[in-house]
Motif scaffolding. Structure first.
Motif, mmCIF file in Angstrom:
data_model
loop_
_atom_site.group_PDB
_atom_site.id
_atom_site.type_symbol
_atom_site.label_atom_id
_atom_site.label_comp_id
_atom_site.label_asym_id
_atom_site.label_seq_id
_atom_site.Cartn_x
_atom_site.Cartn_y
_atom_site.Cartn_z
ATOM 1 N N ILE A 174 0.812 -1.213 0.000
ATOM 2 C CA ILE A 174 0.000 0.000 0.000
ATOM 3 C C ILE A 174 0.852 1.272 0.000
ATOM 4 O O ILE A 174 0.332 2.355 -0.274
ATOM 5 N N GLN A 175 2.147 1.140 0.300
ATOM 6 C CA GLN A 175 3.023 2.317 0.281
ATOM 7 C C GLN A 175 3.750 2.472 -1.049
ATOM 8 O O GLN A 175 4.469 3.452 -1.253
ATOM 9 N N ASN A 176 3.595 1.500 -1.939
ATOM 10 C CA ASN A 176 4.164 1.590 -3.282
ATOM 11 C C ASN A 176 5.669 1.824 -3.299
ATOM 12 O O ASN A 176 6.202 2.479 -4.192
ATOM 13 N N GLY A 177 6.361 1.311 -2.298
ATOM 14 C CA GLY A 177 7.815 1.433 -2.263
ATOM 15 C C GLY A 177 8.315 2.824 -1.962
ATOM 16 O O GLY A 177 9.510 3.094 -2.105
ATOM 17 N N MET A 178 7.431 3.739 -1.520
ATOM 18 C CA MET A 178 7.829 5.119 -1.284
ATOM 19 C C MET A 178 8.297 5.381 0.143
ATOM 20 O O MET A 178 8.775 6.478 0.440
ATOM 21 N N ASN A 179 8.139 4.428 1.026
ATOM 22 C CA ASN A 179 8.633 4.540 2.401
ATOM 23 C C ASN A 179 9.606 3.403 2.653
ATOM 24 O O ASN A 179 9.212 2.239 2.708
ATOM 25 N N LEU A 180 10.873 3.736 2.795
ATOM 26 C CA LEU A 180 11.885 2.700 3.000
ATOM 27 C C LEU A 180 11.737 2.024 4.353
ATOM 28 O O LEU A 180 12.217 0.912 4.538
ATOM 29 N N TYR A 181 11.086 2.685 5.316
ATOM 30 C CA TYR A 181 10.906 2.113 6.648
ATOM 31 C C TYR A 181 9.552 1.413 6.731
ATOM 32 O O TYR A 181 8.713 1.702 7.594
ATOM 33 N N ASN A 182 9.331 0.470 5.823
ATOM 34 C CA ASN A 182 8.060 -0.236 5.785
ATOM 35 C C ASN A 182 7.757 -0.936 7.108
ATOM 36 O O ASN A 182 6.622 -0.902 7.601
ATOM 37 N N VAL A 183 8.760 -1.573 7.701
ATOM 38 C CA VAL A 183 8.533 -2.282 8.965
ATOM 39 C C VAL A 183 8.158 -1.297 10.072
ATOM 40 O O VAL A 183 7.342 -1.601 10.938
ATOM 41 N N GLY A 184 8.731 -0.101 10.025
ATOM 42 C CA GLY A 184 8.371 0.914 11.010
ATOM 43 C C GLY A 184 6.917 1.305 10.915
ATOM 44 O O GLY A 184 6.243 1.528 11.932
ATOM 45 N N PHE A 185 6.404 1.401 9.687
ATOM 46 C CA PHE A 185 4.988 1.709 9.498
ATOM 47 C C PHE A 185 4.117 0.584 10.032
ATOM 48 O O PHE A 185 3.125 0.820 10.733
ATOM 49 N N ALA A 344 14.020 13.743 13.478
ATOM 50 C CA ALA A 344 13.223 13.789 12.259
ATOM 51 C C ALA A 344 14.065 14.155 11.046
ATOM 52 O O ALA A 344 13.852 13.631 9.949
ATOM 53 N N VAL A 345 15.044 15.053 11.223
ATOM 54 C CA VAL A 345 15.849 15.470 10.082
ATOM 55 C C VAL A 345 16.745 14.340 9.592
ATOM 56 O O VAL A 345 17.210 14.357 8.439
ATOM 57 N N VAL A 372 5.951 18.099 11.117
ATOM 58 C CA VAL A 372 4.856 18.284 12.071
ATOM 59 C C VAL A 372 4.125 16.974 12.363
ATOM 60 O O VAL A 372 3.693 16.742 13.489
ATOM 61 N N VAL A 373 3.993 16.119 11.351
ATOM 62 C CA VAL A 373 3.277 14.859 11.564
ATOM 63 C C VAL A 373 3.998 13.987 12.584
ATOM 64 O O VAL A 373 3.384 13.400 13.478
ATOM 65 N N VAL A 374 5.331 13.922 12.495
ATOM 66 C CA VAL A 374 6.083 13.027 13.367
ATOM 67 C C VAL A 374 5.987 13.439 14.835
ATOM 68 O O VAL A 374 6.132 12.601 15.736
ATOM 69 N N LEU A 375 5.719 14.702 15.106
ATOM 70 C CA LEU A 375 5.614 15.158 16.486
ATOM 71 C C LEU A 375 4.328 14.687 17.148
ATOM 72 O O LEU A 375 4.203 14.767 18.375
ATOM 73 N N SER A 376 3.380 14.194 16.353
ATOM 74 C CA SER A 376 2.092 13.759 16.904
ATOM 75 C C SER A 376 1.894 12.255 16.888
ATOM 76 O O SER A 376 0.996 11.747 17.560
ATOM 77 N N THR A 377 2.708 11.529 16.129
ATOM 78 C CA THR A 377 2.472 10.092 15.981
ATOM 79 C C THR A 377 3.042 9.265 17.125
ATOM 80 O O THR A 377 2.673 8.107 17.292
ATOM 81 N N GLY A 378 3.942 9.854 17.922
ATOM 82 C CA GLY A 378 4.525 9.079 19.022
ATOM 83 C C GLY A 378 3.623 8.971 20.224
ATOM 84 O O GLY A 378 3.625 7.954 20.936
ATOM 85 N N SER A 379 2.814 9.975 20.483
ATOM 86 C CA SER A 379 1.975 9.987 21.691
ATOM 87 C C SER A 379 0.936 8.875 21.720
ATOM 88 O O SER A 379 0.761 8.220 22.762
ATOM 89 N N PRO A 380 0.187 8.599 20.629
ATOM 90 C CA PRO A 380 -0.826 7.536 20.694
ATOM 91 C C PRO A 380 -0.253 6.164 21.014
ATOM 92 O O PRO A 380 -0.976 5.304 21.540
ATOM 93 N N ASN A 388 9.212 5.474 15.064
ATOM 94 C CA ASN A 388 8.104 6.416 14.959
ATOM 95 C C ASN A 388 8.172 7.228 13.672
ATOM 96 O O ASN A 388 7.150 7.529 13.048
ATOM 97 N N ASN A 389 9.378 7.577 13.235
ATOM 98 C CA ASN A 389 9.525 8.303 11.981
ATOM 99 C C ASN A 389 9.101 7.458 10.784
ATOM 100 O O ASN A 389 8.574 7.978 9.800
ATOM 101 N N GLY A 390 9.312 6.158 10.868
ATOM 102 C CA GLY A 390 8.859 5.274 9.804
ATOM 103 C C GLY A 390 7.348 5.213 9.724
ATOM 104 O O GLY A 390 6.766 5.137 8.632
ATOM 105 N N PHE A 391 6.689 5.261 10.885
ATOM 106 C CA PHE A 391 5.227 5.286 10.916
ATOM 107 C C PHE A 391 4.707 6.576 10.283
ATOM 108 O O PHE A 391 3.818 6.568 9.435
ATOM 109 N N SER A 392 5.287 7.701 10.680
ATOM 110 C CA SER A 392 4.899 8.991 10.111
ATOM 111 C C SER A 392 5.165 9.034 8.616
ATOM 112 O O SER A 392 4.330 9.509 7.828
#
Length: 446
Positions: A174-185, A344-345, A372-380, A388-392
């Protein structure tokens, strides 16, 4: 094995990490620090250098690297670019979240999954190692006397390891190879289910913030020298003329980096070592120029960039995304002082294929959103997912991909039906060949 020398490289890395630890702290301090590491819950951000001292942190990393190399060897995994990714991530995250004890239940779970399917563990070894991103969940349940115990922590870790292979196979598509951190997602999705259940049962996980400072000169000098050494080794120590190695690196820069892109099989060890060294220097320069800190988490980010230099990242596709995060940090937060933004950088380079495939401007956009997205995905998930950056990055890639192809580019990326090596060696799923009379996905998208 064609790349059997990777084992010697892993042993050398472990020896260097242990030597650094022994130089910085004595054996007694290391032993005491290791005890503190394995008895801490390890949720983000738990910098082992600040928590237990640099000696214990580097010793833990050395042990985990040895475990990783042994698992690759014992499983019979044919080494490739993803093997370097695994070594880089395990070494890096062993400085802030993984330790030589909390990774085992997850590894056991994936081994049981392979056994249940009567398939070799080598097929899932990379997913198994990367799935230890959820090791803090094992530590929390095993150590929190108000909620869990050792037995329940082990059971949850086994369940995580058992679930991850099929989940990663789905999220890769579903990520079409655009996120190298697939396992993180995938780990982020699983944590989004587990953490609310734990909370409903009485758990109260909280985010941590252990962040070491004052090591920039020492760690910067060591890592900079190592990166220069990688470049020189790629040019002069890989049994090919320096001009040929450099030409291979220039060809590597022309790739998009879209997963799966095994640079080791495509270009050989020389160009990959050059790529690792240059990418490490780029990440180090970004961090220091932004006034960041070199410590366990940021070293983990730099190790990750260098590991993925064998599997999708290069200077051309990481700089735009890093620039986007930098711009977003100053625009939204007024600077890059936050430890989360410094991470994040570095970890935003998971979205390097967006810049490589669609163009640098889309890489900048992806990085800008990531800031900005990565700052909110860790709390849940209460810091239980180390990636967490891979999820974002996965969330952003899923949104940007269809948006870009529908509005701007009208160009649809296709997941490769055949990779650069055979199916047994491949750690990601492959699409079945289209049936007779069916249009290929690429033709449908044109």
């Amino acid at each position: 094995m064609r790349y059997g020398k990777i084992y010697y490289g892993a042993l050398g890395l472990a020896a260097v990490l242990l030597l650094i630890g022994l130089v910085m702290d004595g054996p007694l301090a290391i032993w005491t620090g290791l005890g503190k590491i394995v008895t801490t819950e390890n949720a983000l951000i738990t910098d082992y250098i600040q928590l237990a001292g640099p000696g214990a942190a580097f010793a833990n990393a050395a042990i985990v690297v040895l475990i990783t190399a042994a698992l690759y060897r014992l499983s019979g995994d044919p080494l490739n670019g993803s093997s370097l990714v695994g070594l880089g991530l395990m070494a890096g995250f062993s400085l802030f979240g993984k330790n030589f004890l909390n990774i085992w239940p997850i590894l056991l779970g994936t081994w049981l999954y392979a056994r249940s399917r009567k398939e070799p563990f080598a097929k899932y070894i990379s997913v198994s190692l990367l799935a230890t991103a959820l090791a803090p969940m094992v530590s929390y349940i095993a150590l929190d006397n108000g909620f869990g115990n050792l037995f329940s922590g082990i059971v949850v870790g086994i369940v995580i390891g058992f679930i991850m292979p099929p989940l990663c196979a789905y999220t890769f598509r579903i990520q079409n190879g655009m996120n190298l951190y697939n396992v993180g997602f995938a780990c982020g999705l699983l944590a989004m289910l587990f953490v609310p259940v734990m909370t409903a049962l009485g758990a109260d996980p909280t985010l941590n913030y252990h962040w070491a400072e004052g090591y920039n000169v020492l760690f910067g000098g060591l890592l900079g020298a190592a990166c220069v050494g990688f470049v020189l080794a790629g040019l002069f120590l890989c049994h090919r003329p320096p001009w040929a190695a450099w030409a291979g690196y220039r060809r590597l820069l022309k790739t998009s980096g879209r997963a799966p892109s095994d640079y080791l099989r495509m270009f050989g060890m020389g160009p990959v070592l050059i790529n690792m060294g240059i990418n490490g220097l780029i990440g180090l320069a970004f961090l220091l120029l932004l006034g960041g800190d070199l410590n366990g988490p940021t070293l983990g980010g730099l190790f990750t960039i260098m590991g993925f230099s064998a599997f999708g990242k290069h200077a051309g596709n990481i700089i735009p995304v890093m620039a986007g995060v930098t711009a977003g940090g100053f625009f939204f937060q007024g600077g890059m002082e936050s430890g989360s933004l410094q991470l994040a950088v570095l970890f935003c380079t998971a979205m390097a294929p967006i810049a490589g495939y669609f163009g640098w401007q889309y890489g900048v956009l992806a990085g800008f959103l990531h800031s900005v997205v990565v700052l909110s995905t860790g709390s849940p998930v209460a810091g239980m997912n180390l990636y967490n950056n891979g999820f974002s990055a996965g969330l952003i890639a899923i949104v940007l991909y269809p948006t870009i192809i529908a509005i701007a580019r009208h160009r649809k990326a296709v997941i490769q039906e055949e990779d650069y090596f055979d199916t047994f060696e491949h750690d990601e799923p492959q699409l079945p060949a289209p049936k007779h009379g069916e249009l290929s996905e690429e033709r449908e998208g044109s």
